[in-house]
Design an enzyme around this catalytic site. Structure first.
Site, short mmCIF file in Angstrom:
data_model
loop_
_atom_site.label_atom_id
_atom_site.label_comp_id
_atom_site.label_asym_id
_atom_site.label_seq_id
_atom_site.Cartn_x
_atom_site.Cartn_y
_atom_site.Cartn_z
N THR A 1 0.82 -1.21 0.00
CA THR A 1 0.00 0.00 0.00
C THR A 1 0.85 1.26 0.00
O THR A 1 1.97 1.27 0.54
CB THR A 1 -0.88 0.02 1.27
OG1 THR A 1 -1.49 1.31 1.39
CG2 THR A 1 -0.08 -0.23 2.54
N TYR B 1 -1.69 0.33 10.11
CA TYR B 1 -1.98 -0.36 8.85
C TYR B 1 -0.76 -0.31 7.93
O TYR B 1 -0.25 -1.34 7.47
CB TYR B 1 -3.21 0.28 8.17
CG TYR B 1 -3.39 -0.15 6.74
CD1 TYR B 1 -3.70 -1.47 6.44
CD2 TYR B 1 -3.21 0.74 5.69
CE1 TYR B 1 -3.85 -1.88 5.12
CE2 TYR B 1 -3.35 0.35 4.37
CZ TYR B 1 -3.67 -0.97 4.09
OH TYR B 1 -3.80 -1.38 2.80
#
Ligand code: UDP
Length: 326
Positions: free
Chosen positions: A116, A140
């Site tokens: 990501t 995250y």
């Protein structure tokens, strides 16, 4: 090839399974269905199980001789990761490590990893290139960064080759309207906006209007799911052809502000829904835009849906089908 797709019942994984199936690959899907849906698995054999279960992984790897693994299974909600970090480290990091160890133990040497743009944190330059510092600002991003680190080190040991794809903002849906973003409590801007348009939510909140950007709202690089899946297919070809481990950004190289996206959703749907400006959301960098030159140059990736209107149209068709309205 025989390919294991973890998280193959989820949004991105299910599109990958569709494309692999259409191209004639033999696909096994491993998903615990915590956020995925059985109906989203259009091809292959679904195994409902959890990556925390090492014995199950060993059995699966023994009985199915996989040529490659594509690992999508993960939690993805940034502000939840800020509130519940351990949950993210366990699922996104520890469980990924289980899978990587299973690959090493059973001689599977090709691994595609869903990473990501959140690994960059707040980049000091956009578009951001792969060599930029990795300084994630939320658990995250940190959990994905840690998996990248493991893959990097394992690659150097010669046991496993990988391609890590750093996704920017993935959106849109299957053009034949078979698949799309499905989760009930979706948090992503385009899905939330469309669900507000359809009347499932009273209003859309814009999180922060005082960022240092032209209109004060955050800028993101929205990429259509099918261009992203194409990047995965090229990554698979690269590894199958003996290619070395690589990390690539996946985005279009330009972004839209939250206000611009909301405006486009109103235009495409023809619905003027209520919008409220509220405080910033935890863990949001002001601007994230990909420098995707590497993947274009090295894998020949050429996106064909670099068009916000198309992205939103395909997502809109899917939302209408999913919620049976209009
Ligand atoms: N956003 C917003 N309202 C929403 C959902 C998202 O203003 O209901 C903003 C969010 O703060 C971010 C951008 O839209 O600046 C994209 O957020 P999203 O959750 O879609 O993806 P992220 O960039 O966090 O992966």
């Amino acid at each position: 090839m025989k390919i294991l797709v973890t998280g193959g019942a989820g949004y991105i994984g299910s599109h990958m399974v569709r494309t692999l199936g259409e191209k004639g690959h033999d696909v096994v899907i491993l998903d615990n269905l915590c956020t995925g849906f059985r109906e989203s698995v259009l091809y292959g054999r679904l195994v409902v199980a959890d990556l925390a279960d090492r014995a199950m992984l060993d059995e699966l790897f023994l009985s199915e001789k996989f040529d490659a693994v594509a690992h999508f299974a993960a939690y993805i909600v940034v502000d939840e990761s800020v509130r519940e970090p351990a949950k993210y480290y366990r699922n996104n990091f520890v469980n990924a490590l289980n899978l990587i160890e299973a690959c090493i133990g059973h001689g599977v040497d090709k691994f595609i990893f869903s990473s990501t743009a959140a690994v960059y944190g707040i980049p000091n330059r956009v578009p951001v290139a792969e060599e930029s510092l990795l300084l994630p600002i939320n658990p995250y991003g940190a959990s994905k960064c840690m998996v990248e680190q493991v893959l990097h080190d394992v690659s150097r040991s010669g046991r496993l080759r990988h391609v890590a794809l750093r996704y920017f903002n993935v959106a849109g849906a299957d053009p034949l309207v078979r698949l799309g973003q499905r989760s009930k409590d979706a948090t992503h801007l385009i899905t939330v906006s469309l669900r507000t348009a359809i009347g499932m939510r009273k209003e859309l909140s814009i999180f922060g209007t005082d960022y240092d950007t032209p209109d004060g709202t955050c800028i993101r690089d929205y990429i259509h799911i099918d261009d992203l899946i194409h990047a995965h297919m090229l990554a698979l070809e690269h590894l199958s052809g003996g290619g070395a481990s690589r990390v690539f950004n996946c985005g279009y190289g330009h972004g839209y502000s939250v206000r611009e996206v909301v405006q486009m959703v109103k235009q495409i749907t023809g619905i003027d829904f209520p919008v409220r400006e509220v405080d910033r959301r935890d863990g949001d960098p002001p601007a994230l835009v990909a420098d995707s030159l590497s993947i274009s140059k090295e894998l020949g990736w050429k996106p064909i849906h670099d068009d916000l209107a198309y992205i939103i149209k395909t997502a809109w068709e899917w939302e209408k089908k999913l919620h049976g309205k209009r």
